[in-house]
Scaffold this motif. Sequence first.
Motif, PDB file in Angstrom:
ATOM      1  N   VAL A 119      76.651  48.744  48.488  1.00 36.86           N
ATOM      2  CA  VAL A 119      76.610  47.874  49.383  1.00 36.86           C
ATOM      3  C   VAL A 119      75.081  47.415  50.070  1.00 36.86           C
ATOM      4  O   VAL A 119      75.067  46.167  50.311  1.00 36.86           O
ATOM      5  N   THR A 120      74.113  48.170  50.346  1.00 32.92           N
ATOM      6  CA  THR A 120      73.076  47.919  50.718  1.00 32.92           C
ATOM      7  C   THR A 120      72.328  47.025  50.086  1.00 32.92           C
ATOM      8  O   THR A 120      71.741  46.071  50.288  1.00 32.92           O
ATOM      9  N   GLY A 121      72.426  47.292  48.662  1.00 32.32           N
ATOM     10  CA  GLY A 121      71.785  46.505  47.630  1.00 32.32           C
ATOM     11  C   GLY A 121      72.373  45.124  47.620  1.00 32.32           C
ATOM     12  O   GLY A 121      71.535  44.016  47.426  1.00 32.32           O
ATOM     13  N   LEU A 122      73.621  44.889  47.610  1.00 30.61           N
ATOM     14  CA  LEU A 122      74.406  43.576  47.657  1.00 30.61           C
ATOM     15  C   LEU A 122      74.026  42.883  48.845  1.00 30.61           C
ATOM     16  O   LEU A 122      73.681  41.671  48.746  1.00 30.61           O
ATOM     17  N   VAL A 123      73.864  43.477  50.024  1.00 30.76           N
ATOM     18  CA  VAL A 123      73.576  42.885  51.581  1.00 30.76           C
ATOM     19  C   VAL A 123      72.083  42.260  51.172  1.00 30.76           C
ATOM     20  O   VAL A 123      71.970  41.288  51.476  1.00 30.76           O
ATOM     21  N   SER A 124      71.071  43.113  50.915  1.00 31.98           N
ATOM     22  CA  SER A 124      69.701  42.738  50.680  1.00 31.98           C
ATOM     23  C   SER A 124      69.691  41.489  49.635  1.00 31.98           C
ATOM     24  O   SER A 124      68.783  40.611  49.925  1.00 31.98           O
ATOM     25  N   THR A 125      70.326  41.573  48.540  1.00 34.06           N
ATOM     26  CA  THR A 125      70.207  40.587  47.732  1.00 34.06           C
ATOM     27  C   THR A 125      70.726  39.144  48.204  1.00 34.06           C
ATOM     28  O   THR A 125      70.068  38.136  48.067  1.00 34.06           O
ATOM     29  N   ILE A 126      71.801  39.024  48.801  1.00 38.16           N
ATOM     30  CA  ILE A 126      72.370  38.093  49.376  1.00 38.16           C
ATOM     31  C   ILE A 126      71.888  37.468  50.537  1.00 38.16           C
ATOM     32  O   ILE A 126      71.513  36.186  50.618  1.00 38.16           O
ATOM     33  N   ALA A 127      71.122  38.338  51.693  1.00 42.86           N
ATOM     34  CA  ALA A 127      70.628  37.824  52.817  1.00 42.86           C
ATOM     35  C   ALA A 127      69.076  37.238  52.527  1.00 42.86           C
ATOM     36  O   ALA A 127      68.618  36.651  53.337  1.00 42.86           O
ATOM     37  N   ASN A 128      68.411  37.828  51.405  1.00 43.54           N
ATOM     38  CA  ASN A 128      66.959  37.455  51.311  1.00 43.54           C
ATOM     39  C   ASN A 128      67.153  35.868  50.528  1.00 43.54           C
ATOM     40  O   ASN A 128      65.825  35.433  50.462  1.00 43.54           O
ATOM     41  N   GLN A 129      67.971  35.477  49.849  1.00 45.77           N
ATOM     42  CA  GLN A 129      68.278  34.276  49.351  1.00 45.77           C
ATOM     43  C   GLN A 129      68.500  33.109  50.365  1.00 45.77           C
ATOM     44  O   GLN A 129      69.436  33.124  50.804  1.00 45.77           O
ATOM     45  N   ARG A 130      67.598  32.091  50.364  1.00 48.19           N
ATOM     46  CA  ARG A 130      67.967  31.082  51.173  1.00 48.19           C
ATOM     47  C   ARG A 130      68.702  29.872  50.437  1.00 48.19           C
ATOM     48  O   ARG A 130      68.466  29.731  49.463  1.00 48.19           O
ATOM     49  N   PRO A 131      69.734  29.501  50.997  1.00 44.92           N
ATOM     50  CA  PRO A 131      70.676  28.486  50.228  1.00 44.92           C
ATOM     51  C   PRO A 131      69.918  27.146  50.277  1.00 44.92           C
ATOM     52  O   PRO A 131      69.097  26.775  51.211  1.00 44.92           O
ATOM     53  N   SER A 132      70.042  26.448  49.227  1.00 44.40           N
ATOM     54  CA  SER A 132      69.422  25.195  49.132  1.00 44.40           C
ATOM     55  C   SER A 132      70.546  24.315  48.612  1.00 44.40           C
ATOM     56  O   SER A 132      71.073  24.545  47.822  1.00 44.40           O
ATOM     57  N   PHE A 133      70.652  23.329  49.615  1.00 45.16           N
ATOM     58  CA  PHE A 133      71.611  22.236  49.302  1.00 45.16           C
ATOM     59  C   PHE A 133      71.039  20.897  48.696  1.00 45.16           C
ATOM     60  O   PHE A 133      70.072  20.582  49.131  1.00 45.16           O
TER      61      PHE A 133
END
Length: 71
Positions: free
Chosen positions: A32-46
């Motif tokens: 879970v910690t790995g998933l959260v850090s992977t998701i939170a570190n990527q900035r969405p680009s529209f």
Amino acid sequence: MWMRSEMKIGIRFGGDRGQYKLIESNIYRSIVTGLVSTIANQRPSFQPEAINDDHKSMSQDIIFDAVSNYF
């Protein structure tokens, strides 16, 4: 399972006569910690794309791109 700090992996026997092997592992927190850090570190680009090809739609597309990059 989440709040345990040690990495514990063990095998116990279960069932009526001990015929099942129950494997206990505490890797839930690291997953879970790995998933959260992977998701939170990527900035969405529209990337906006105008459906129509008229001038008004194209200018709205450019404005939305500038506003979304600003925020």
